[in-house]
Design an enzyme around this catalytic site. Structure first.
Site, mmCIF file in Angstrom:
data_model
loop_
_atom_site.group_PDB
_atom_site.id
_atom_site.type_symbol
_atom_site.label_atom_id
_atom_site.label_comp_id
_atom_site.label_asym_id
_atom_site.label_seq_id
_atom_site.Cartn_x
_atom_site.Cartn_y
_atom_site.Cartn_z
ATOM 1 N N ASP A 208 0.829 -1.196 0.000
ATOM 2 C CA ASP A 208 0.000 0.000 0.000
ATOM 3 C C ASP A 208 0.875 1.262 0.000
ATOM 4 O O ASP A 208 1.830 1.348 0.781
ATOM 5 C CB ASP A 208 -0.867 -0.039 1.274
ATOM 6 C CG ASP A 208 -1.940 1.015 1.278
ATOM 7 O OD1 ASP A 208 -2.774 1.009 0.366
ATOM 8 O OD2 ASP A 208 -1.941 1.867 2.198
ATOM 9 N N GLU A 269 1.729 -0.667 -5.061
ATOM 10 C CA GLU A 269 0.801 0.398 -5.405
ATOM 11 C C GLU A 269 1.618 1.686 -5.372
ATOM 12 O O GLU A 269 1.957 2.183 -4.309
ATOM 13 C CB GLU A 269 -0.352 0.507 -4.396
ATOM 14 C CG GLU A 269 -1.352 1.558 -4.840
ATOM 15 C CD GLU A 269 -2.043 2.328 -3.702
ATOM 16 O OE1 GLU A 269 -3.139 2.844 -3.940
ATOM 17 O OE2 GLU A 269 -1.477 2.431 -2.597
HETATM 18 C C1 GLC Z 1 -4.154 3.014 -0.756
HETATM 19 C C2 GLC Z 1 -5.400 2.175 -0.643
HETATM 20 C C3 GLC Z 1 -6.537 3.061 -0.222
HETATM 21 C C4 GLC Z 1 -6.200 3.647 1.141
HETATM 22 C C5 GLC Z 1 -4.865 4.368 1.112
HETATM 23 C C6 GLC Z 1 -4.360 4.649 2.497
HETATM 24 O O1 GLC Z 1 -4.232 3.964 -1.753
HETATM 25 O O2 GLC Z 1 -5.649 1.511 -1.859
HETATM 26 O O3 GLC Z 1 -7.752 2.366 -0.166
HETATM 27 O O4 GLC Z 1 -7.194 4.559 1.519
HETATM 28 O O5 GLC Z 1 -3.877 3.590 0.489
HETATM 29 O O6 GLC Z 1 -3.937 3.476 3.128
#
Ligand code: GLC
Length: 546
Positions: A208, A269
């Site tokens: 994340d 991500e």
């Molecule tokens: C990422 C997740 C999202 C979350 C954010 C903070 O972007 O996909 O859902 O709100 O991180 O953890």
């Protein structure tokens, strides 16, 4: 997957399970591990290779579980560690790998570390696990700098009983304090957490906010009043996104995972400025793959799509990494809705727009888009419900909205709940088999129109979205040209994307609304819409034998 390889992740189709909304095993209105276990045969038969489960850890759920209070357990409303063990064993028995979500940028404010930090003095070891700073101004009553929370408002808060008057950094909600990745203790803790789950049997981690862990020393002002994590950063040398020093962290993680007997993988991500920046995360000694958000953000336009495909593949192949393709996830407007807005449509990942949605158009394009995505070289991510053609639910009652964006934006931005509505499995009325018969209402209400979009109603209907996904995934597994590898563009009319993959595979996508003639008299293996006299209908993709 075309050929068995130990690098299973290079070609894998990975299905995102947003746990709270997938299937409710105990009837409390929230999806859970038990519900997921009962639906594993569905996922096996769909034909995916792996699942990615969104955070399942104990959490006060201030941000849908991305606020973790214990990284080594399962949240009681989702199940228990023993159920997680059963899930892993059952998934593996179905030949499904399991990737879990790791949230290293921040913890929950209920995490024991943060509670200890609040109770400790400025400058203490406990505070040094997070980013605490004195405020600005003579009495320190202004935040330390001008950074913004992704969900709206300042990125700084003070603890409720903080007599020391310090502020703490939270790039997301105030309940998600950022960790201090300059602190070796934080490094050691996360290596240990990952080993814990690898020992339990997981096959990898989705990381994340992988681009956010390191902040520029001195925390300089940004000079802008808005930040959005679902958009690329506005500059290369950004004070808190995509800093060079994050790569050292991923090199150490790679050493750890390579030394572990599990055949596990990392997917990042990372919302970064361009494909070259993304490729830096997947160099041979760093992470294995990364979501390609440029593809997700691209409008339904042949030249632009071709440009994104080319630039992504060039950058990733230069470092030896496979491409991955994705159309939707739990943070973005569902792509049926994006593609169904011809003007504002796929302009950005979240489209809060008043332009009406042409559902028929959105569905037609979505059918073509998935065939395109699954024919491209590399791996692909599916988001639960896209195989049913679900759209964004944009009329959820305001009092039910739970995304922190809604509150933090002063009730101006509704946020991401509309793509998180529980899955319709069967029956004619809500909750559409989401939970057992006498179940509580799902945590978000489902549209009644989903009665025609349930798994049950689409199964066996050759024209349904579900059967299109099943056929495409079956073909992808059996055809030697598909999965990881290369492709070659062929000459085609401007509205058509046409490429070949060896051996013996053509993919044709007609992005116009007019039919075009199929190339070279080849026999289609699969088309996304009924074929009319050898012509490829508008917004359609066909996979052709070469
Ligand atoms: C990422 C997740 C999202 C979350 C954010 C903070 O972007 O996909 O859902 O709100 O991180 O953890």
């Amino acid at each position: 997957m075309s050929e068995p390889t130990t690098d299973w992740w290079r070609s894998a189709v990975i299905y995102e399970v947003y746990l709270r909304s997938f299937a409710d095993g105990n009837g409390d209105g929230d999806g859970d591990v038990e519900g997921l276990r009962t639906r594993l045969p569905y996922l096996r038969d769909l034909g995916v290779d792996a699942i990615w489960i969104t955070p399942w850890y104990p959490s006060p759920m201030a941000d849908g579980g991305y606020d973790v209070s214990d990284y080594r357990d399962i949240q009681p409303r989702f199940g228990s560690l023993s159920q997680a063990r059963l899930l892993l064993a059952e998934a593996h028995a179905h030949n499904l790998k399991v990737i879990i979500d790791l949230v290293p940028n921040h913890t929950s404010d209920r995490h024991p570390w943060f509670q200890e930090a609040l109770a400790s003095e400025p400058g203490s070891a406990a505070r040094n696990r997070y980013v605490f700073r004195p405020g600005r101004g003579p009495d320190g009553s202004a935040p330390p700098n001008d950074w913004r929370s992704v969900f709206g408002g300042p990125a700084w808060s003070r603890g409720p009983d903080d007599v020391a008057g310090q502020w703490y950094l939270h790039l997301f909600a105030p309940q998600q304090p950022d960790l201090n990745w300059e602190n070796p203790e934080v490094h050691a803790e996360f290596l240990d957490i990952m080993r814990f789950w690898l020992d339990l049997g997981v096959d990898g981690f989705r990381i994340d906010v992988a681009h956010g862990l390191i902040k520029q020393r001195g925390l300089p002002d940004l000079g802008v009043d808005h930040e959005d994590v679902m958009e690329p950063p506005d500059r290369l040398n950004h004070p808190h996104w995509d800093r060079e020093e994050v790569h050292e962290i991923y090199r150490s993680w790679r050493r750890m995972i390579d030394a572990h007997p599990a055949d596990a993988t990392f997917v990042a991500e990372a919302w970064v400025a361009n494909p070259k920046q993304l490729a830096r995360y997947v160099r041979p000694d760093e992470l294995h793959s990364a979501f390609n958000f440029d593809f997700l953000r691209c409008s339904w336009h042949p030249a632009r799509l071709r440009e994104v495909i080319d630039s992504s593949m060039a950058a990733l192949h230069a470092v030896g990494a496979p491409a991955t393709w994705v159309l939707s996830n739990h943070d973005v407007t569902r792509h049926v809705t994006r593609y169904g807005r011809p003007h504002t449509g796929a302009r950005g990942p979240r489209t809060e727009s008043t332009e009406p949605v042409n559902l028929e158009l959105g569905l037609r394009r979505a059918r073509a888009a998935v065939l395109l995505m699954l024919a491209l070289p590399g791996g692909a991510y599916l988001y639960q419900g896209e195989e049913l053609g679900l759209w964004e639910v944009e009329d959820l009652p305001e009092e039910l909205l739970q995304d922190p964006t809604w509150e933090r934006s002063g009730h101006t931005v509704r946020g991401r709940d509309g793509c998180r509505v529980p899955i319709p499995w069967s029956g004619d009325t809500p909750p559409f088999g989401f939970g057992p018969a006498a179940t509580a209402r799902p945590w978000l209400p489902q549209p009644t129109a989903w009665k025609d979009y349930t798994v049950e109603s689409q199964s066996g209907d050759p024209h349904s979205m579900l059967e299109l996904y099943r056929s495409a995934l079956r073909l992808r597994r059996s055809h030697p040209a598909l999965g990881d590898g290369t492709m070659r563009w062929l000459d085609a009319p401007a509205e058509v994307l046409l490429f070949a993959r060896d051996p013996g595979f053509l993919c044709a996508v007609n992005l116009s609304s007019e039919p075009v003639k199929l190339p070279g008299g080849a026999e289609p293996l699969l088309v996304s819409a009924p074929l009319d006299r050898g012509r490829l209908p508008g917004d359609a993709a066909a996979w052709l034998s070469g």
